[in-house]
Enzyme design. Structure first.
Site, PDB file in Angstrom:
ATOM      1  N   ASP A  44       0.759  -1.304  -0.036  1.00 34.52           N
ATOM      2  CA  ASP A  44      -0.116  -0.134   0.060  1.00 34.52           C
ATOM      3  C   ASP A  44       0.988   1.362   0.012  1.00 34.52           C
ATOM      4  OD1 ASP A  44       0.861   0.000   2.704  1.00 34.52           O
ATOM      5  OD2 ASP A  44      -0.968  -0.304   3.405  1.00 34.52           O
ATOM      6  N   SER A  45       2.126   1.108   0.112  1.00 40.28           N
ATOM      7  CA  SER A  45       3.177   2.198  -0.211  1.00 40.28           C
ATOM      8  C   SER A  45       2.970   3.004  -1.763  1.00 40.28           C
ATOM      9  CB  SER A  45       4.622   1.763  -0.201  1.00 40.28           C
ATOM     10  OG  SER A  45       4.780   0.869  -0.722  1.00 40.28           O
ATOM     11  N   ASP A  83      -1.186  -5.809   0.022  1.00 41.15           N
ATOM     12  CA  ASP A  83      -1.549  -5.218   1.290  1.00 41.15           C
ATOM     13  C   ASP A  83      -2.997  -5.145   1.225  1.00 41.15           C
ATOM     14  OD1 ASP A  83       0.453  -4.821   2.829  1.00 41.15           O
ATOM     15  OD2 ASP A  83       1.304  -3.082   1.898  1.00 41.15           O
ATOM     16  N   LYS A 113      -1.516  -9.065   2.958  1.00 40.42           N
ATOM     17  CA  LYS A 113      -0.399  -8.693   4.299  1.00 40.42           C
ATOM     18  C   LYS A 113      -1.445  -7.761   4.998  1.00 40.42           C
ATOM     19  CE  LYS A 113       3.325  -6.000   3.799  1.00 40.42           C
ATOM     20  NZ  LYS A 113       2.848  -4.612   4.538  1.00 40.42           N
ATOM     21  N   GLU A 115      -1.271  -5.390   8.847  1.00 39.17           N
ATOM     22  CA  GLU A 115      -0.580  -4.427   9.987  1.00 39.17           C
ATOM     23  C   GLU A 115      -1.363  -4.628  11.159  1.00 39.17           C
ATOM     24  OE1 GLU A 115       0.155  -0.464   8.821  1.00 39.17           O
ATOM     25  OE2 GLU A 115       0.937  -0.709   6.959  1.00 39.17           O
ATOM     26  N   GLU A 182       9.122  -3.814  10.513  1.00 41.27           N
ATOM     27  CA  GLU A 182       9.644  -2.465   9.925  1.00 41.27           C
ATOM     28  C   GLU A 182      10.085  -1.512  10.972  1.00 41.27           C
ATOM     29  OE1 GLU A 182       6.724  -0.833   7.299  1.00 41.27           O
ATOM     30  OE2 GLU A 182       7.862   0.986   7.147  1.00 41.27           O
TER      31      GLU A 182
HETATM   32  O1  KIV Z   1       3.585  -1.096   1.366  1.00 44.63           O
HETATM   33  C1  KIV Z   1       4.788  -1.519   1.626  1.00 44.63           C
HETATM   34  O2  KIV Z   1       5.407  -1.340   0.640  1.00 44.63           O
HETATM   35  C2  KIV Z   1       5.206  -2.208   2.615  1.00 44.63           C
HETATM   36  C3  KIV Z   1       6.704  -2.806   2.715  1.00 44.63           C
HETATM   37  C4  KIV Z   1       7.399  -1.479   3.087  1.00 44.63           C
HETATM   38  C5  KIV Z   1       7.147  -3.667   3.788  1.00 44.63           C
HETATM   39  O3  KIV Z   1       4.473  -2.598   3.487  1.00 44.63           O
END
Ligand code: KIV
Length: 264
Positions: A44-45, A83, A113, A115, A182
């Site tokens: 989600d980056s 994510d 994924k 969090e 992280e």
């Molecule tokens: O969103 C992302 O790119 C991430 C990584 C930094 C692990 O969660």
């Protein structure tokens, strides 16, 4: 060889390091996969590096699915993890499992994924019970930025260190096949890595983790203004692209492009 959560977990058992990298589009994902990176993360980056937002909070499930679909098309061998964006698993277990199914069904990726620690273990159990592999994410969890307050180093107090250890154990028990750590001190990441049977992937968590992950834009140096300590810039893509675009601009203006050879 097409990777699965099984082959990824095997790498830890064999003492082999795991390499993971983000991708947000078909062409980049294809390059990353061809190199042999084992896990491609549609992070989600992309909210920051693709959409230009300040945080990962605004990105929607449909936007994650759009990027997930195009990345999956470029990947032959890597395990593709997507994510679950903010708001898609925090409400209740039913909507969490519904959203995880939507992501996997529509993208054809292999895992999601999430969090968080103990507070989301019920969601993780429901999603894994539905047959969807889950990767955990602890330490700096950018979806909670408004609560954390800043992107600084996490787990710096004894209390926070005990909490992250308990969270990591809870994630493994809940069924996660791997965990991302992280921006935490290296010695805690080392302790968690030896405590867990599942692979631990670090970003800003030192060299003792079972694997490493970076955001591809940071690795290739697309934005020179963003250079945290944990990023190694393998390329200065910003200056290379900028120089090429400048040259093209000058050639168009001077009438030097296209040439005879570039014309029909
Ligand atoms: O969103 C992302 O790119 C991430 C990584 C930094 C692990 O969660």
């Amino acid at each position: 060889m097409k990777h699965s959560v099984k082959t990824i977990c095997q790498l830890k058992q064999e003492g082999k390091k795991i390499s993971m990298l983000t991708s947000y589009d078909y062409t980049t994902a294809k390059i990353v996969d061809e190199v042999g990176i084992e896990i491609v993360l549609v992070g989600d980056s992309l909210s920051n590096v693709f959409q230009g937002n300040d945080t990962t909070v605004p990105v929607t499930i449909d936007e994650m699915i759009y990027h997930g679909k195009v990345v999956v098309k470029g990947v032959k061998n890597a395990l593709v993890v997507i994510d679950m964006p903010f708001g898609t698993y925090q409400i209740n277990e039913e909507s969490a499992v519904e959203n995880a199914i939507k992501i996997i069904k529509e993208t054809n990726a292999q895992a999601v994924k999430l969090e968080g620690g103990i507070e989301i273990e019920h969601c993780i159990k429901r999603i894994t019970n539905a047959g969807i592999p889950v990767m955990g994410h602890l330490g700096l969890t950018p979806q909670s930025i408004h609560q954390i307050g800043s992107f600084e180093l996490q787990a710096t107090t004894k209390e926070a260190q005990n909490k992250i250890l308990q969270d990591a154990v809870a994630l493994e028990k809940a069924g996660c096949f791997a965990v991302v750590l992280e921006k935490i001190p290296s010695f805690i990441a080392k302790e968690i890595t030896s405590l867990l049977n599942i692979p631990v992937i670090g970003i800003g968590a030192g060299n003792h983790c079972d694997g490493q992950v970076l955001v591809i834009n940071d690795l290739i140096g697309l934005d020179p203004s963003f250079k945290p300590k944990f990023v190694r810039q393998y390329l200065n893509a910003h200056s290379l692209i900028s120089a090429a675009v400048k040259q093209y601009h000058e050639d168009v203006k001077s009438g030097g492009f296209p040439s005879e050879k570039e014309s029909y």
